[in-house]
Design an enzyme around this catalytic site. Structure first.
Site, PDB file in Angstrom:
ATOM      1  N   CYS A 100      -2.411   2.052  -3.587  1.00  0.00           N
ATOM      2  CA  CYS A 100      -2.192   0.695  -3.535  1.00  0.00           C
ATOM      3  C   CYS A 100      -2.703   0.203  -4.771  1.00  0.00           C
ATOM      4  CB  CYS A 100      -2.640  -0.496  -2.387  1.00  0.00           C
ATOM      5  SG  CYS A 100      -2.558  -2.118  -2.226  1.00  0.00           S
TER       6      CYS A 100
ATOM      7  N   CYS B  66       4.834  -3.309  -5.794  1.00  0.00           N
ATOM      8  CA  CYS B  66       3.241  -3.260  -5.796  1.00  0.00           C
ATOM      9  C   CYS B  66       2.931  -4.909  -5.927  1.00  0.00           C
ATOM     10  CB  CYS B  66       2.238  -2.763  -7.395  1.00  0.00           C
ATOM     11  SG  CYS B  66       0.866  -3.444  -7.087  1.00  0.00           S
TER      12      CYS B  66
END
Length: 360
Positions: A100, A279
């Site tokens: 992430c 994202c």
């Protein structure tokens, strides 16, 4: 864990210690070995906390230092933001691949928004070991603009190497071409959000399945191992050159399942992964840039018929309200294989003739 275990699956409650792919055996932490006909490796990534001198001690001391990647300190981050009345708040991004990759920025934008809302004179600075705000230029440009609007200072090619929790100082090594130049910079802080370097799990990196960098060596399109055809891998531990996100796993999962079934029945794998990843970049309490792109090409692969490179409340709603359900009820239960078919279905709306604008 039990609540998401698939029906018919046997949960072996022991950690992975090693694998012998020539013998088709996995060794477990309790000394047992498990034989397999086919192996899927989805072991994740390892956070290297000790690679930053003083960071584990600083997190334990909770003296203004926290990390959202640490289950024991994540709740301290918001407490530290709330407690900071003035001073310097530093946010870091390491030189390694991480899971992430948007997270170190997301918390920075939420913090800067909070400081501004409450009129607090806090200087926010971002120390990034890489050379740009984001891998894809379209989103990097927008994020740089947000930093400019909020007076967030960016320091590229600065890699956090040491934290002194007592004196509240952070030391950064300057980089050039990914390597230390020998020069360091030390900064005082009142709050520090640190992102640890990450890398392959050692037991996997030391195994015959790994490439020279320690990742499970698979074909980036079929997800089949390059040397052992009965082995597949996906997610953070794999060598697939795309961002390490749950969205990437969703797209990889459908491809892997189809190809594994083919190989199990004696056929060649034919399904191909396109490098899709996403994202969701939170930029505030009600705004988000929904970055979708291919890690293979570095180009956007957006789903919706509006410019996802701009912050929107709709993107934030997706992240806050829809994605948790998508994860727990669909991805973990093999009912979600990514957005590819929905992107294709909505493609006609992207025609300029439809003139679809970004939602507020």
């Amino acid at each position: 864990m039990a609540s998401v275990m698939p029906d018919g699956a046997k949960w072996v409650k022991a950690a992975f210690e090693g694998v012998d792919p020539d013998a088709n055996k996995v060794t477990l932490s309790d000394g047992r070995t498990v034989s397999y006909d086919f192996l899927v490796v989805a072991a994740g990534i390892d956070s290297k906390w000790d690679a930053i001198k003083g960071l584990p001690e600083a997190l334990a001391a909770n003296n203004g230092v926290s990390s959202n990647y640490s289950p024991t300190s994540v709740e301290n981050t918001w407490k530290n933001i709330q407690a900071l009345e003035r001073g310097d708040a530093l946010f870091t991004f390491p030189s390694t691949p991480i899971k992430c990759a948007g997270a170190p920025q997301k918390i920075m934008y939420l913090a800067s928004e909070h400081f501004a809302k409450h009129g607090r004179p806090v200087n926010v600075e971002y120390f990034n070991a890489l050379g740009k705000m984001f891998a894809v230029d379209k989103y990097a440009k927008e994020l740089s603009g947000i930093c400019d609007e909020r007076s967030i200072t960016r320091h590229f090619f600065h890699n956090l190497v040491e934290v002194d929790a007592v004196s509240k100082q952070a030391t950064f090594a300057k980089l050039a071409d990914g390597a230390p130049t020998g020069e360091t910079v030390t900064r005082s802080f009142d709050m520090l959000h640190a992102t640890p370097p990450m890398g392959p799990i050692k037991a996997l990196a030391d195994s015959p399945l790994a490439n020279s960098a320690g990742w499970i060596d698979v074909n980036q399109e079929t997800l089949q191992h390059t040397r052992y055809p009965n082995v597949f891998s996906l997610g953070d531990c794999s060598s697939i050159p795309t961002s390490k996100t749950a969205a990437a796993v969703a797209g990889q999962n459908g491809v892997l399942k189809a190809n594994l079934r083919s190989v199990m029945t004696g056929m060649d794998p034919t399904q191909k992964y396109d490098g899709y990843t996403s994202c969701p970049l939170v930029t505030g309490r009600n705004s988000l840039i929904l970055a979708e792109f291919s890690g293979f090409t570095g180009q956007p692969l957006e789903t919706f018929p509006f410019d996802q490179g701009k912050p929107s409340a709709f993107g934030y709603w997706l992240k806050a309200e829809a994605m948790p359900t998508l994860y727990w009820e669909f991805l973990l239960k093999d009912r979600w294989h990514g957005v590819a078919k929905y992107r294709k279905a909505l493609a006609f709306l992207k025609d300029p003739a439809h003139n679809v604008s970004s939602p507020a």
